[in-house]
Motif scaffolding. Structure first.
Motif, PDB file in Angstrom:
ATOM      1  N   SER A 143       0.779  -1.203   0.000  1.00 12.50           N
ATOM      2  CA  SER A 143       0.000   0.000   0.000  1.00 12.50           C
ATOM      3  C   SER A 143       0.820   1.266   0.000  1.00 12.50           C
ATOM      4  O   SER A 143       0.270   2.315  -0.199  1.00 12.50           O
ATOM      5  N   SER A 144       2.080   1.187   0.190  1.00 19.76           N
ATOM      6  CA  SER A 144       2.812   2.428  -0.019  1.00 19.76           C
ATOM      7  C   SER A 144       3.609   2.258  -1.287  1.00 19.76           C
ATOM      8  O   SER A 144       4.063   1.187  -1.625  1.00 19.76           O
ATOM      9  N   SER A 145       3.751   3.346  -1.988  1.00 21.51           N
ATOM     10  CA  SER A 145       4.446   3.223  -3.260  1.00 21.51           C
ATOM     11  C   SER A 145       5.899   2.858  -3.028  1.00 21.51           C
ATOM     12  O   SER A 145       6.539   2.251  -3.857  1.00 21.51           O
ATOM     13  N   GLY A 152      -2.679   3.682  -1.773  1.00 26.38           N
ATOM     14  CA  GLY A 152      -2.293   4.963  -1.180  1.00 26.38           C
ATOM     15  C   GLY A 152      -3.270   6.068  -1.568  1.00 26.38           C
ATOM     16  O   GLY A 152      -3.529   6.992  -0.800  1.00 26.38           O
ATOM     17  N   ARG A 161      -5.502   8.396   0.921  1.00 30.62           N
ATOM     18  CA  ARG A 161      -5.527   9.855   0.845  1.00 30.62           C
ATOM     19  C   ARG A 161      -6.977  10.353   0.783  1.00 30.62           C
ATOM     20  O   ARG A 161      -7.356  11.299   1.458  1.00 30.62           O
TER      21      ARG A 161
END
Ligand code: SAH
Length: 333
Positions: A13-15, A311, A315
């Motif tokens: 989930s995080s780049s 992500g 946001r």
């Protein structure tokens, strides 16, 4: 959706994580190139309705096995109250139970339920066991329908729960068929919300309950529109997760209120964004292992892109653009 999206997403989930997993020495620059491809594909993706349907089916055909291996049979958010709970599968089951109790469904009189956008049928089987009723489920993904039936057999309830490939906007069921009409995290995929609601109402018996839990955008004031920035963010999410334009909870409420067959005095709505918030962190924490990442890489481009876009979802929730909407109503007697 969706929440295959979720876990898959969680896997990377995080780049940064994605970048790390995609740039291992084994594949090197080819994988770095893949990130550029993902970013480019999120910018341009003109999709018509038939492409959307094919895209949804393919996305779930490819990603459901991985989801189930890592996260189990429920492809939706958990109910995180208290927020630090760590029994994730139970949190997902609790989500189903909380939705039922919020809607005032106690099981009495529930003989037949329909699960609209059923995934691999986790909700249906739970409801069948809970109420001793029958359930039918529809999904666009042949893999999911087969797997749902397989699991029903394994769990000894194949005579009560069955799943098939069918379009929620044109369901293969007679009018007035079900005592409980259930749609958990599938409404966001529907390109025609009016038709979607009218199908839910059409198959619902008189006096039955409709439970709709779905991703929506924030409610808008009269004459207000989403900002360009908000629209841009949602479009990127749409491309990654095969979603059409979004609507708000208020839009759904208005559609329901415009119908003669629903008892609008029974409508209850809520925003459960706060109870699902810890889910993301929990999933990431519990799912980052070698097997998951390898599974993700094997699942192909659209699954990896789904993970990358997690992500963006986060946001959207954080800025108050995306909401986890709960809407329930009874049909008139
Ligand atoms: N409700 C399930 C799965 C959520 S994933 C669960 O909570 O476990 C979203 C599901 O919606 C997928 O099964 C997908 O195939 C289904 N879906 C999306 N658009 C659909 C459509 N037009 N008709 C039928 N199912 C659809």
């Amino acid at each position: 959706m969706s929440r295959t999206l979720l876990l898959i997403a969680l896997l990377c989930s995080s780049s940064n994580l994605l970048a790390t997993s995609l740039s291992t020495p084994a594949v090197g620059e080819v994988r770095v190139g893949r990130i550029a491809r993902i970013k480019a594909s999120l910018r341009s993706d003109p999709r018509n309705r038939s492409d959307l349907k094919k895209g949804i089916a393919g996305f779930y055909d490819r990603s459901s096995k991985l989801w189930e291996e890592v996260w189990g049979e429920h492809m939706h958010h958990g109910y995180y109250d208290p927020p630090d709970r760590t029994d994730h599968t139970q949190a997902q089951v609790d989500m189903i139970d909380k939705l039922l109790s919020f809607s005032g469904v106690v099981g009495e009189g529930v003989e037949k339920a329909v699960d609209v956008g059923c995934g691999i049928g986790g909700s249906s089987r739970h409801i069948v066991r809970k109420y001793g009723c029958k359930a039918r489920g529809v999904t666009l993904s042949p893999y999911q329908a087969n797997r749902g039936n397989e699991l029903a057999k394994e769990q000894g309830i194949a005579d009560k729960a069955s799943f098939q490939v069918a379009d929620a906007l044109d369901m293969p069921f007679d009018d007035d068929s079900f005592d409980l009409v259930w749609s958990l995290e599938s409404g966001e995929h529907m390109p025609d919300k009016q038709k979607f609601v009218s199908e839910l109402a059409r198959v619902a018996k008189k006096g039955s309950t409709i439970i709709l839990c779905t991703w929506v955008h924030r409610d808008l004031e009269e004459g207000e529109e989403l900002t360009k920035k908000e629209v841009k963010l949602l479009r990127k999410i749409n491309r990654a997760y095969y979603l059409p334009d979004w609507c708000s909870s208020k839009d759904y409420q208005q559609i329901l209120a415009s119908r003669d067959d629903v008892d609008i005095s029974t409508m209850k709505v809520d925003d459960w964004s706060y109870v699902i918030a810890p889910f993301w962190k929990a999933v990431i924490k519990s799912s980052l292992n070698l097997r998951s990442v390898i599974g993700l890489l094997k699942s192909g481009f659209s699954t990896i892109r789904g993970a990358y876009a997690m992500g963006l979802m986060l946001r959207g929730f954080n800025v108050g653009l995306i909401k986890f909407g709960v809407i329930t109503v009874k049909m008139k007697e």
